[in-house]
Motif scaffolding. Structure first.
Motif, short mmCIF file in Angstrom:
data_model
loop_
_atom_site.label_atom_id
_atom_site.label_comp_id
_atom_site.label_asym_id
_atom_site.label_seq_id
_atom_site.Cartn_x
_atom_site.Cartn_y
_atom_site.Cartn_z
N TYR A 176 0.83 -1.21 0.00
CA TYR A 176 0.00 0.00 0.00
C TYR A 176 0.87 1.26 0.00
O TYR A 176 0.62 2.20 -0.75
CB TYR A 176 -0.93 -0.01 1.22
N TRP A 177 1.90 1.26 0.85
CA TRP A 177 2.82 2.41 0.94
C TRP A 177 3.50 2.66 -0.40
O TRP A 177 3.54 3.79 -0.89
CB TRP A 177 3.83 2.14 2.05
N GLN A 178 4.02 1.61 -1.01
CA GLN A 178 4.75 1.77 -2.26
C GLN A 178 3.84 2.22 -3.40
O GLN A 178 4.23 3.02 -4.24
CB GLN A 178 5.46 0.46 -2.63
N TRP A 238 1.57 10.70 -2.83
CA TRP A 238 1.70 11.47 -1.60
C TRP A 238 2.82 12.50 -1.73
O TRP A 238 2.65 13.67 -1.37
CB TRP A 238 1.98 10.57 -0.41
N LEU A 268 3.06 6.08 -2.47
CA LEU A 268 4.13 7.00 -2.10
C LEU A 268 4.34 8.11 -3.14
O LEU A 268 4.45 9.29 -2.78
CB LEU A 268 5.44 6.25 -1.86
N LEU A 277 8.22 10.36 4.59
CA LEU A 277 7.34 9.29 4.10
C LEU A 277 8.13 8.20 3.40
O LEU A 277 7.86 7.01 3.58
CB LEU A 277 6.29 9.86 3.14
N GLY A 295 9.12 4.21 5.59
CA GLY A 295 8.83 2.88 5.05
C GLY A 295 10.09 2.08 4.80
O GLY A 295 10.16 0.88 5.11
#
Length: 150
Positions: free
Chosen positions: A76-78, A84, A81, A125, A129
């Motif tokens: 989800y983060w990747q 964002w 990112l 951010l 991660g």
């Protein structure tokens, strides 16, 4: 078994390095602020799994170290990112523009602080991660390995 100093020694430069990679097309102070933010994020991210699952005993690993939860959040983060960071950079650029045309000294200070904070956050951010994942990778290489879920 990796301990706090090892996690910090690895996660901080990993966070800064990943933030530098994500900001590779950004020069000067804006890029430097993102790299600094990445180092800060990497530092915190490298410690975060043990804040979620405190190492009070040898079997402390649970959801914060679980392979499936970490993989899900990492995906989800990747996936998000770039969006964002682009949003934070756009807002930072807006503050930089407003700072350049401001006539009130307090407005200049406000827009400068806001721009720098947003650029740092963009790096944080990325670094958080990367630092978190470095912690999990280091723990994966221990005899206890990682739990699947918790």
């Amino acid at each position: 078994m990796p301990n706090r100093p090892i996690h910090v020694a690895v996660s901080t430069p990993v966070g800064a390095g990943y933030a530098a990679y994500k900001a590779k097309d950004i020069n000067g102070l804006p890029g430097s602020l993102e790299v600094i933010g990445g180092g800060l994020g990497g530092f915190v991210g490298g410690l975060a799994p043990d804040w979620i699952d405190p190492p009070c005993h040898p079997g402390h690993r649970a959801v914060g170290h679980g392979a499936l939860p970490v993989a899900g959040v990492a995906i989800y983060w990747q996936q998000n990112l770039d969006a964002w960071q682009q949003n934070l950079r756009r807002i930072a650029d807006d503050h930089m523009q407003r700072q350049s045309i401001a006539t009130d000294p307090l407005a200049v200070v406000w827009h400068t602080i806001a721009e720098w904070a947003l650029r740092l956050l963009s790096g944080v951010l990325a670094g958080f991660g990367a630092g978190y994942l470095s912690h999990v990778v280091l723990d994966f290489g221990t005899p206890r390995c990682l739990p699947l879920i918790c």
